[in-house]
Design a protein around this motif. Structure first.
Motif, PDB file in Angstrom:
ATOM      1  N   SER A  59     -11.071  11.460  -0.273  1.00 19.15           N
ATOM      2  CA  SER A  59      -9.689  11.747  -0.653  1.00 19.15           C
ATOM      3  C   SER A  59      -9.022  12.515   0.489  1.00 19.15           C
ATOM      4  O   SER A  59      -9.690  13.019   1.394  1.00 19.15           O
ATOM      5  CB  SER A  59      -9.653  12.576  -1.941  1.00 19.15           C
ATOM      6  N   VAL A  60      -7.723  12.618   0.441  1.00 22.54           N
ATOM      7  CA  VAL A  60      -6.983  13.332   1.479  1.00 22.54           C
ATOM      8  C   VAL A  60      -7.414  14.796   1.520  1.00 22.54           C
ATOM      9  O   VAL A  60      -7.636  15.361   2.601  1.00 22.54           O
ATOM     10  CB  VAL A  60      -5.457  13.209   1.231  1.00 22.54           C
ATOM     11  N   TRP A  70      -5.669  13.062  11.150  1.00 29.53           N
ATOM     12  CA  TRP A  70      -5.007  12.278  12.186  1.00 29.53           C
ATOM     13  C   TRP A  70      -3.810  11.505  11.661  1.00 29.53           C
ATOM     14  O   TRP A  70      -2.911  11.193  12.411  1.00 29.53           O
ATOM     15  CB  TRP A  70      -5.994  11.341  12.874  1.00 29.53           C
ATOM     16  N   TRP A  71      -3.775  11.170  10.391  1.00 30.31           N
ATOM     17  CA  TRP A  71      -2.647  10.408   9.848  1.00 30.31           C
ATOM     18  C   TRP A  71      -1.364  11.231   9.837  1.00 30.31           C
ATOM     19  O   TRP A  71      -0.281  10.681   9.791  1.00 30.31           O
ATOM     20  CB  TRP A  71      -2.963   9.903   8.439  1.00 30.31           C
ATOM     21  N   GLU A  72      -1.484  12.550   9.910  1.00 30.55           N
ATOM     22  CA  GLU A  72      -0.294  13.405   9.930  1.00 30.55           C
ATOM     23  C   GLU A  72       0.340  13.453  11.321  1.00 30.55           C
ATOM     24  O   GLU A  72       1.518  13.756  11.442  1.00 30.55           O
ATOM     25  CB  GLU A  72      -0.653  14.816   9.481  1.00 30.55           C
ATOM     26  N   ALA A  81       5.778  12.811  12.385  1.00 31.41           N
ATOM     27  CA  ALA A  81       5.126  12.752  13.691  1.00 31.41           C
ATOM     28  C   ALA A  81       5.953  11.918  14.663  1.00 31.41           C
ATOM     29  O   ALA A  81       6.037  12.242  15.844  1.00 31.41           O
ATOM     30  CB  ALA A  81       3.714  12.181  13.550  1.00 31.41           C
ATOM     31  N   ALA A  82       6.567  10.847  14.164  1.00 31.37           N
ATOM     32  CA  ALA A  82       7.400  10.002  15.029  1.00 31.37           C
ATOM     33  C   ALA A  82       8.597  10.787  15.549  1.00 31.37           C
ATOM     34  O   ALA A  82       8.937  10.701  16.737  1.00 31.37           O
ATOM     35  CB  ALA A  82       7.852   8.760  14.273  1.00 31.37           C
ATOM     36  N   ARG A  83       9.242  11.563  14.668  1.00 32.83           N
ATOM     37  CA  ARG A  83      10.387  12.379  15.102  1.00 32.83           C
ATOM     38  C   ARG A  83       9.937  13.427  16.113  1.00 32.83           C
ATOM     39  O   ARG A  83      10.617  13.681  17.108  1.00 32.83           O
ATOM     40  CB  ARG A  83      11.048  13.033  13.896  1.00 32.83           C
ATOM     41  N   SER A  84       8.792  14.027  15.873  1.00 38.15           N
ATOM     42  CA  SER A  84       8.273  15.039  16.784  1.00 38.15           C
ATOM     43  C   SER A  84       7.969  14.428  18.145  1.00 38.15           C
ATOM     44  O   SER A  84       8.272  15.022  19.189  1.00 38.15           O
ATOM     45  CB  SER A  84       7.010  15.666  16.195  1.00 38.15           C
TER      46      SER A  84
END
Length: 119
Positions: A59-60, A70-72, A81-84
């Motif tokens: 589970s998460v 890593w998914w974060e 993460a994309a915005r960062s």
């Protein structure tokens, strides 16, 4: 008459009950399970390819406790993460642009204005 064979003594095979399967899944996700394997391809004692596979099913919350998140930070999976990543890239590009403009201004001898453009 027909050739149908009636067998009343044979009962259909029953699978695991839903409750047991749900309990197993809950336990696996709660504790986590690791599956590891190696694939190695050799030709005449020359190693051509080695693939190492590691699978961690949990589970998460269990994954976070194990230090896996890593998914974060993956831009393909997280909009945050994309915005960062875009902010970081934008900052790096601005720094490079300022450095290039500073080098160009020093070469031409023109003073820089506050906006960063040469006068």
């Amino acid at each position: 008459m027909t050739d149908v064979d009636y067998r009343h003594s044979v009962s259909p095979a029953s699978g695991p009950s839903t409750a047991n399967l749900a309990d197993i899944l809950e336990r696996v996700l709660d504790k986590g399970i690791v599956i590891a394997g190696d694939i190695k391809i050799d030709l005449l004692d020359i190693e051509l390819l080695t693939i190492r596979l590691r699978l961690f099913v949990a589970s998460v919350d269990t994954a976070r406790k194990a230090g896996i998140d890593w998914w974060e930070t993956d831009p393909a999976l997280s909009s945050k993460a994309a915005r960062s990543e875009l902010r970081d890239e934008n900052r790096r590009l601005r720094e490079r642009l300022e450095a290039l403009e500073a080098d160009g201004d020093e070469a031409s001898g023109a003073p820089r204005t506050k906006s960063g453009a040469g006068a």
